[in-house]
Motif scaffolding. Structure first.
Motif, PDB file in Angstrom:
ATOM      1  N   PRO A  81     -10.397 -19.956   0.966  1.00 10.99           N
ATOM      2  CA  PRO A  81     -11.468 -20.906   1.302  1.00 10.99           C
ATOM      3  C   PRO A  81     -12.853 -20.510   0.782  1.00 10.99           C
ATOM      4  CG  PRO A  81     -10.111 -20.466   3.227  1.00 10.99           C
ATOM      5  CD  PRO A  81      -9.668 -19.524   2.163  1.00 10.99           C
ATOM      6  N   ASN A  82     -13.125 -19.232   0.634  1.00  8.93           N
ATOM      7  CA  ASN A  82     -14.456 -18.811   0.213  1.00  8.93           C
ATOM      8  C   ASN A  82     -14.577 -18.613  -1.303  1.00  8.93           C
ATOM      9  OD1 ASN A  82     -12.759 -16.464   0.510  1.00  8.93           O
ATOM     10  ND2 ASN A  82     -14.588 -15.201   0.306  1.00  8.93           N
ATOM     11  N   LEU A  83     -13.525 -18.943  -2.035  1.00  9.13           N
ATOM     12  CA  LEU A  83     -13.548 -18.747  -3.488  1.00  9.13           C
ATOM     13  C   LEU A  83     -13.525 -20.095  -4.203  1.00  9.13           C
ATOM     14  CD1 LEU A  83     -10.954 -15.847  -3.694  1.00  9.13           C
ATOM     15  CD2 LEU A  83     -13.449 -15.675  -3.588  1.00  9.13           C
ATOM     16  N   ALA A  84     -14.151 -20.135  -5.357  1.00 14.00           N
ATOM     17  CA  ALA A  84     -14.168 -21.361  -6.156  1.00 14.00           C
ATOM     18  C   ALA A  84     -12.754 -21.733  -6.574  1.00 14.00           C
ATOM     19  CB  ALA A  84     -15.043 -21.159  -7.390  1.00 14.00           C
ATOM     20  N   SER A  85     -12.464 -23.013  -6.511  1.00 10.98           N
ATOM     21  CA  SER A  85     -11.173 -23.514  -6.963  1.00 10.98           C
ATOM     22  C   SER A  85     -11.326 -23.939  -8.418  1.00 10.98           C
ATOM     23  CB  SER A  85     -10.735 -24.695  -6.107  1.00 10.98           C
ATOM     24  OG  SER A  85      -9.461 -25.129  -6.518  1.00 10.98           O
ATOM     25  N   LEU A  86     -10.548 -23.316  -9.280  1.00 11.51           N
ATOM     26  CA  LEU A  86     -10.623 -23.567 -10.717  1.00 11.51           C
ATOM     27  C   LEU A  86      -9.379 -24.317 -11.186  1.00 11.51           C
ATOM     28  CD1 LEU A  86     -11.836 -20.002 -11.740  1.00 11.51           C
ATOM     29  CD2 LEU A  86     -13.233 -22.060 -11.410  1.00 11.51           C
ATOM     30  N   PRO A  87      -9.433 -24.914 -12.353  1.00  9.43           N
ATOM     31  CA  PRO A  87      -8.253 -25.627 -12.866  1.00  9.43           C
ATOM     32  C   PRO A  87      -7.002 -24.743 -12.935  1.00  9.43           C
ATOM     33  CG  PRO A  87     -10.177 -26.229 -14.154  1.00  9.43           C
ATOM     34  CD  PRO A  87     -10.611 -25.132 -13.218  1.00  9.43           C
ATOM     35  N   ILE A  88      -7.157 -23.458 -13.206  1.00  7.33           N
ATOM     36  CA  ILE A  88      -5.996 -22.569 -13.279  1.00  7.33           C
ATOM     37  C   ILE A  88      -5.268 -22.479 -11.934  1.00  7.33           C
ATOM     38  CG2 ILE A  88      -7.289 -20.439 -12.808  1.00  7.33           C
ATOM     39  CD1 ILE A  88      -4.311 -20.796 -15.238  1.00  7.33           C
ATOM     40  N   HIS A  89      -5.989 -22.604 -10.839  1.00  9.24           N
ATOM     41  CA  HIS A  89      -5.345 -22.594  -9.520  1.00  9.24           C
ATOM     42  C   HIS A  89      -4.430 -23.808  -9.365  1.00  9.24           C
ATOM     43  CE1 HIS A  89      -8.927 -20.028  -8.680  1.00  9.24           C
ATOM     44  NE2 HIS A  89      -7.990 -19.289  -8.127  1.00  9.24           N
ATOM     45  N   HIS A  90      -4.903 -24.955  -9.805  1.00  9.05           N
ATOM     46  CA  HIS A  90      -4.109 -26.186  -9.735  1.00  9.05           C
ATOM     47  C   HIS A  90      -2.878 -26.069 -10.639  1.00  9.05           C
ATOM     48  CE1 HIS A  90      -3.174 -30.409  -9.256  1.00  9.05           C
ATOM     49  NE2 HIS A  90      -3.097 -30.511 -10.576  1.00  9.05           N
ATOM     50  N   ILE A  91      -3.062 -25.552 -11.836  1.00  4.01           N
ATOM     51  CA  ILE A  91      -1.943 -25.376 -12.763  1.00  4.01           C
ATOM     52  C   ILE A  91      -0.899 -24.438 -12.166  1.00  4.01           C
ATOM     53  CG2 ILE A  91      -1.280 -24.365 -14.993  1.00  4.01           C
ATOM     54  CD1 ILE A  91      -4.039 -25.425 -16.028  1.00  4.01           C
ATOM     55  N   ALA A  92      -1.361 -23.343 -11.588  1.00  4.81           N
ATOM     56  CA  ALA A  92      -0.440 -22.359 -11.004  1.00  4.81           C
ATOM     57  C   ALA A  92       0.413 -22.985  -9.913  1.00  4.81           C
ATOM     58  CB  ALA A  92      -1.222 -21.168 -10.457  1.00  4.81           C
ATOM     59  N   GLN A  93      -0.172 -23.849  -9.099  1.00  6.53           N
ATOM     60  CA  GLN A  93       0.588 -24.458  -8.002  1.00  6.53           C
ATOM     61  C   GLN A  93       1.478 -25.612  -8.478  1.00  6.53           C
ATOM     62  OE1 GLN A  93      -2.624 -24.950  -5.014  1.00  6.53           O
ATOM     63  NE2 GLN A  93      -1.217 -23.807  -3.718  1.00  6.53           N
ATOM     64  N   THR A  94       1.023 -26.374  -9.432  1.00  7.48           N
ATOM     65  CA  THR A  94       1.825 -27.524  -9.854  1.00  7.48           C
ATOM     66  C   THR A  94       2.935 -27.145 -10.833  1.00  7.48           C
ATOM     67  OG1 THR A  94       0.239 -28.093 -11.597  1.00  7.48           O
ATOM     68  CG2 THR A  94      -0.011 -29.212  -9.468  1.00  7.48           C
ATOM     69  N   GLU A  95       2.696 -26.141 -11.671  1.00  7.47           N
ATOM     70  CA  GLU A  95       3.706 -25.731 -12.648  1.00  7.47           C
ATOM     71  C   GLU A  95       4.469 -24.477 -12.208  1.00  7.47           C
ATOM     72  OE1 GLU A  95       1.933 -25.424 -16.518  1.00  7.47           O
ATOM     73  OE2 GLU A  95       1.080 -27.429 -16.379  1.00  7.47           O
ATOM     74  N   GLY A  96       3.983 -23.817 -11.173  1.00  5.32           N
ATOM     75  CA  GLY A  96       4.613 -22.584 -10.712  1.00  5.32           C
ATOM     76  C   GLY A  96       5.682 -22.816  -9.681  1.00  5.32           C
ATOM     77  N   VAL A  97       6.236 -21.696  -9.212  1.00  2.00           N
ATOM     78  CA  VAL A  97       7.294 -21.702  -8.212  1.00  2.00           C
ATOM     79  C   VAL A  97       6.851 -20.806  -7.064  1.00  2.00           C
ATOM     80  CG1 VAL A  97       9.689 -21.050  -7.749  1.00  2.00           C
ATOM     81  CG2 VAL A  97       9.061 -22.004  -9.978  1.00  2.00           C
ATOM     82  N   ARG A  98       6.898 -21.345  -5.869  1.00  2.00           N
ATOM     83  CA  ARG A  98       6.555 -20.527  -4.704  1.00  2.00           C
ATOM     84  C   ARG A  98       7.689 -19.546  -4.420  1.00  2.00           C
ATOM     85  NH1 ARG A  98       4.740 -22.451   1.328  1.00  2.00           N
ATOM     86  NH2 ARG A  98       4.608 -20.344   2.167  1.00  2.00           N
ATOM     87  N   LEU A  99       7.311 -18.298  -4.257  1.00  2.00           N
ATOM     88  CA  LEU A  99       8.310 -17.257  -3.979  1.00  2.00           C
ATOM     89  C   LEU A  99       8.547 -17.105  -2.501  1.00  2.00           C
ATOM     90  CD1 LEU A  99       7.159 -14.520  -6.527  1.00  2.00           C
ATOM     91  CD2 LEU A  99       8.812 -16.349  -6.854  1.00  2.00           C
TER      92      LEU A  99
END
Length: 99
Positions: A81-99
């Motif tokens: 919550p205290n960190l800037a949300s960058l496009p890479i965060h969105h990419i990581a969640q949409t193209e990644g796999v939750r472990l």
């Protein structure tokens, strides 16, 4: 996904030890794809609480996972919550796999 069940368990345990039991970890990048070769391990650590020292936390988790994977390079992004949300965060969640 190019991680063994044991590596997944080790990564999840390391994330919990470094950031708490509520931490969620995602694998993204080339390791998600079975047909690709090589590559580092890209992780997104998602937290519900603010992180006072995100660089230290990322380095600690990367170091632990790297040791578990015989020195393989590990990159860790942190979403909190205290960190800037960058496009890479969105990419990581949409193209990644939750472990």
């Amino acid at each position: 996904m190019r991680l063994s069940p044991q590596q997944i368990a080790d990564i999840r345990l390391s994330a919990a030890q470094c950031a708490g039991a509520s931490a969620r970890v995602w694998l993204f990048g080339s390791r998600v794809h079975d047909e690709r070769r090589g590559g580092d391990v890209d992780l997104l650590l998602e937290l519900d609480e603010p992180v006072p020292q995100p660089a230290r936390l990322a380095a600690r988790l990367a170091n632990r996972v790297s040791r578990l994977m015989n020195g393989r390079k590990v990159d860790v992004l942190i979403k909190a919550p205290n960190l800037a949300s960058l496009p890479i965060h969105h990419i990581a969640q949409t193209e990644g796999v939750r472990l």
